[in-house]
Scaffold this active site. Structure first.
Site, PDB file in Angstrom:
ATOM      1  CB  CYS A   1     -11.652  -2.590   6.027  1.00  0.00           C
ATOM      2  SG  CYS A   1     -11.523  -3.733   7.387  1.00  0.00           S
TER       3      CYS A   1
ATOM      4  CG  HIS B   1     -16.293  -3.474   5.361  1.00  0.00           C
ATOM      5  ND1 HIS B   1     -15.669  -3.869   4.210  1.00  0.00           N
ATOM      6  CD2 HIS B   1     -15.527  -3.934   6.376  1.00  0.00           C
ATOM      7  CE1 HIS B   1     -14.580  -4.551   4.502  1.00  0.00           C
ATOM      8  NE2 HIS B   1     -14.471  -4.606   5.814  1.00  0.00           N
TER       9      HIS B   1
ATOM     10  CD  GLU C   1     -17.394  -2.039   1.640  1.00  0.00           C
ATOM     11  OE1 GLU C   1     -17.407  -0.974   2.293  1.00  0.00           O
ATOM     12  OE2 GLU C   1     -16.626  -2.987   1.906  1.00  0.00           O
TER      13      GLU C   1
HETATM   14  N1  LIG Z   1     -12.220  -6.411   6.466  1.00  0.00           N
HETATM   15  C1  LIG Z   1     -10.970  -6.094   6.252  1.00  0.00           C
HETATM   16  O1  LIG Z   1     -10.623  -5.441   5.270  1.00  0.00           O
HETATM   17  C2  LIG Z   1      -9.984  -6.638   7.245  1.00  0.00           C
HETATM   18  C3  LIG Z   1      -8.607  -6.141   7.078  1.00  0.00           C
HETATM   19  C4  LIG Z   1      -7.660  -7.044   7.827  1.00  0.00           C
HETATM   20  N2  LIG Z   1      -7.556  -6.720   9.204  1.00  0.00           N
HETATM   21  C5  LIG Z   1      -6.303  -7.015   7.143  1.00  0.00           C
HETATM   22  O2  LIG Z   1      -5.303  -7.035   7.701  1.00  0.00           O
HETATM   23  O3  LIG Z   1      -6.252  -6.988   5.980  1.00  0.00           O
END
Ligand SMILES: NC(=O)CC[C@H](N)C(=O)O
Length: 252
Positions: A79, A203, A205
């Site tokens: 992410c 995610h 995790e």
């Molecule tokens: N759950 C996440 O890690 C979201 C990331 C988010 N879109 C960002 O810009 O950091």
């Protein structure tokens, strides 16, 4: 002795360490450049990439992180961690943010919209299944998630996700807002590998399924056929058993 580092500036680093512990592997929190010298593979967790980038800058981590990636050591970004590793990001806050780079792709930072447009879905993950076995799909937990809009020739796509095709072209707003008019379906990429770099927009995790962690550990030979002295077994004491019950917001 090899251990798996988890960048612990912000975000879901505890959950990654807990997932590693469930595989019997020790994860160590990384906050300083010199700590990167003590590890052979690194997870960059999800969280908020702008905040994480500011903290990384404050702790002067960017040069050491870039060097780590360039040395060919396994790095996995989930992410916000994916955003960190991308060579190019769109949809950034004004002024942009520094990236580690190394992964030949363009990522849209908030492709799937805001926090309330977070969702879970079953993703087809054929390459993961061929290496790790288990169910044909993986539960993708997407939290204010990014998506990869295009990749370079070296990048292997491990999972994608269908979206309306007009959404891919004008990726400024949310998927939800455009679903009604969209008849044609397109796909965005949500998991990739490029050599030593693994990246997922979702995610793992936060699920009980440890297959992505296991896949990553094999990239660094931390577990697997070739593994030997590099394994750092975790002693399962009563207190660590208790801890693993307490520190996981896991979605089954
Ligand atoms: N759950 C996440 O890690 C979201 C990331 C988010 N879109 C960002 O810009 O950091």
């Amino acid at each position: 002795m090899a251990v798996v580092g988890v960048l612990a500036l912000q975000g879901s680093f505890n959950e990654h360490i807990a997932a590693l512990r469930r595989l019997g592997v020790k994860g160590v929190e990384i906050r300083k450049p010199e700590q990167l010298l003590t590890i052979n593979s690194l997870i960059i967790p999800g969280g908020e990439s702008t905040t994480m980038a500011k903290l990384a800058e404050y702790f002067n981590l960017f040069p050491a992180l870039r060097e780590f990636v360039q040395m060919g050591k396994p790095v996995w970004g989930t992410c916000a961690g994916l955003i960190f590793l991308a060579n190019k990001a769109t949809g950034q806050k004004t002024g942009g943010q520094e990236l580690v780079g190394g992964l030949d792709c363009t990522v849209h930072r908030n492709f799937f919209g805001s926090q309330i447009q977070s969702f879970e879905t079953e993703l087809a993950v054929p390459d993961l299944v061929s290496k790790e076995g288990g169910p044909e799909t993986f539960r993708g937990v997407f939290i204010r998630a990014p998506a990869i809009l295009d990749v370079g020739p070296e990048v292997q796509v491990l999972a994608d996700y269908p979206v309306p095709s007009d959404k891919v072209l004008s990726s400024d707003s949310s998927v939800e807002g455009q679903k009604e008019n969209a008849e044609e379906q397109s796909k965005v990429i949500v998991a990739v590998r490029q050599g030593n770099i693994l990246a997922t927009a979702f995610h793992p995790e936060l699920t009980a399924d440890t297959r992505w962690h296991s896949y990553f550990l094999k990239m660094g030979n931390v577990i697997g056929e070739e593994a030997s002295s590099s394994i750092v077994p975790v002693e399962v004491t009563t207190s660590s058993k208790l801890q693993s019950q307490n520190d996981l917001p896991i979605f089954q």
